[in-house]
Design a protein around this motif. Sequence first.
Motif, mmCIF file in Angstrom:
data_model
loop_
_atom_site.group_PDB
_atom_site.id
_atom_site.type_symbol
_atom_site.label_atom_id
_atom_site.label_comp_id
_atom_site.label_asym_id
_atom_site.label_seq_id
_atom_site.Cartn_x
_atom_site.Cartn_y
_atom_site.Cartn_z
ATOM 1 N N ASN A 313 45.461 28.844 32.830
ATOM 2 C CA ASN A 313 45.014 27.800 31.906
ATOM 3 C C ASN A 313 44.610 26.419 31.656
ATOM 4 N N TRP A 314 43.713 26.142 31.846
ATOM 5 C CA TRP A 314 42.691 25.210 31.904
ATOM 6 C C TRP A 314 43.739 24.019 30.976
ATOM 7 N N ALA A 315 43.983 24.393 29.414
ATOM 8 C CA ALA A 315 44.158 24.056 28.816
ATOM 9 C C ALA A 315 45.718 23.379 28.783
ATOM 10 N N ALA A 338 40.880 14.437 35.192
ATOM 11 C CA ALA A 338 39.304 14.599 34.628
ATOM 12 C C ALA A 338 39.025 16.459 34.878
ATOM 13 N N VAL A 339 39.522 16.471 36.899
ATOM 14 C CA VAL A 339 38.927 17.666 36.848
ATOM 15 C C VAL A 339 39.390 18.919 35.943
ATOM 16 N N ALA A 345 37.160 21.922 29.791
ATOM 17 C CA ALA A 345 35.808 21.290 28.761
ATOM 18 C C ALA A 345 34.480 21.679 28.984
ATOM 19 N N GLY A 346 34.367 21.186 30.282
ATOM 20 C CA GLY A 346 32.678 21.125 30.802
ATOM 21 C C GLY A 346 32.584 19.729 31.209
ATOM 22 N N PRO A 347 31.642 19.703 32.406
ATOM 23 C CA PRO A 347 31.422 18.345 32.875
ATOM 24 C C PRO A 347 31.246 17.665 31.664
ATOM 25 N N GLU A 421 32.127 28.185 39.676
ATOM 26 C CA GLU A 421 32.351 26.922 38.767
ATOM 27 C C GLU A 421 33.782 26.421 38.356
ATOM 28 N N ASN A 422 33.822 26.092 39.350
ATOM 29 C CA ASN A 422 35.159 24.659 39.817
ATOM 30 C C ASN A 422 34.870 23.697 40.798
ATOM 31 N N PRO A 423 35.281 22.698 40.105
ATOM 32 C CA PRO A 423 35.116 21.263 40.996
ATOM 33 C C PRO A 423 35.422 21.270 42.130
#
Length: 428
Positions: A313-315, A338-339, A345-347, A421-423
């Motif tokens: 749950n990134w939000a 920021a990560v 929401a995307g890079p 898809e993970n930094p």
Amino acid sequence: MSSPSETALTAAFRDEWPRLIAVALRITGDLQASEDVAQETLLAALDRWPLQGIPDRPGAWLMTVLRNRARNLVRDDSRARQRIASLRPLLHGMPLSGDQVPGSDAPEITDDQLRLIAMCCHPLLAADAKVALTLRMVAGLTTQEIARGFNTPAASIAQRIVRAKRTLREHRVAFAIDDPDIRGRLTSVLDVIYLIFNEGYLPAEAESLTRGDLAFEARRLACLLTSLLPAEPDPWALRALLSFQLSRWTTRTGPDGALLTLDAQDRGQWDRELIGDGMAALERARNGPRGPLPLQAELAACHATAPSFAATNWAAIVALYDELVVLQDTPVVALNRAVAVAMAAGPAAALPALDELVSHPVLAGSHRVWAVRADLNRRAGRTAAALADYDRALDLVGNQAERRYLTQARREACSGQLPAENPEQKKG
């Protein structure tokens, strides 16, 4: 010296360092003398182990030699005898500022390593001196390692440690006799335990990704704090945070030692017992104010309880960072936020913040901010910018497992291969 002896001695001395210091301190009553005795013990092992063979119990061998050397020092040095004798009247005298008042309800510390941390966090010392002294005496880090962690010259760190030892000695702060008021030093104690954990979880300078001796020792100390101070929320929050982090311990690297990011880890192998302990501790922490440590524990819980990386749950994580940045507006928190924004929401949504953070004096010398921006630039299709950032990160990184990871990521960026898809920085 033969390689097996060197390997065994390095491992034993690293594992036993805090216990050696604590035992020597009980005998000598002086931090500098304790460190000297520990170093002499190492030299004795360097001389004897290649000739006599590696002991069956290396730690017990080191402890025996150390005790004998410490006792000889106290017996033979008349000044040491006078120092020990001068401490006896303090048993019936007034306590030093910041120490436990007789008859108070402050809990007694029976664990030598926790007592050593409390001593190093004495209110007589400045905050930076407390941290440096504790990392040196309890975690066994060198002045160079501590300096790298704080982007401070090694000479400055060495001076802080020397001054701190001198201050404690001049005020006759006694390890075995004084019973510190742990509540009065709790903030400093929590800070240094967390720093010890961080050095174990991702050493600044090492061949491997982790140092289990430090990371698990930090959690043990956090658990001791919750036993000593069960009504305080922050020790519970720290215990929860460390339990969540350590639940991923065995999945953070592959069989070849390569770093595995969160999306690549086998969540079925995460330690459910540690996650359960983390959730129970977090419930206890929720009884208190929603401060920085409880918020960090909540963030760790989001990762630990997500059934899959895709289901994270990134939000909610961004919302928690929004709370945290109000209480702890630091560049490190801003970087982590920021990560989360990039994941939610995307890079493109996070790159403006990264462009500011790479020039921040606290982060500019750290490889992590450059690695994060490299990853986001790579995802946004800005290959040239990503390669430049990877180069800068590789110039700064000290941990060899991270270096190998970044080298591979740069190689993939050159070939136009997009990452999962993970930094980069969302490592276990």
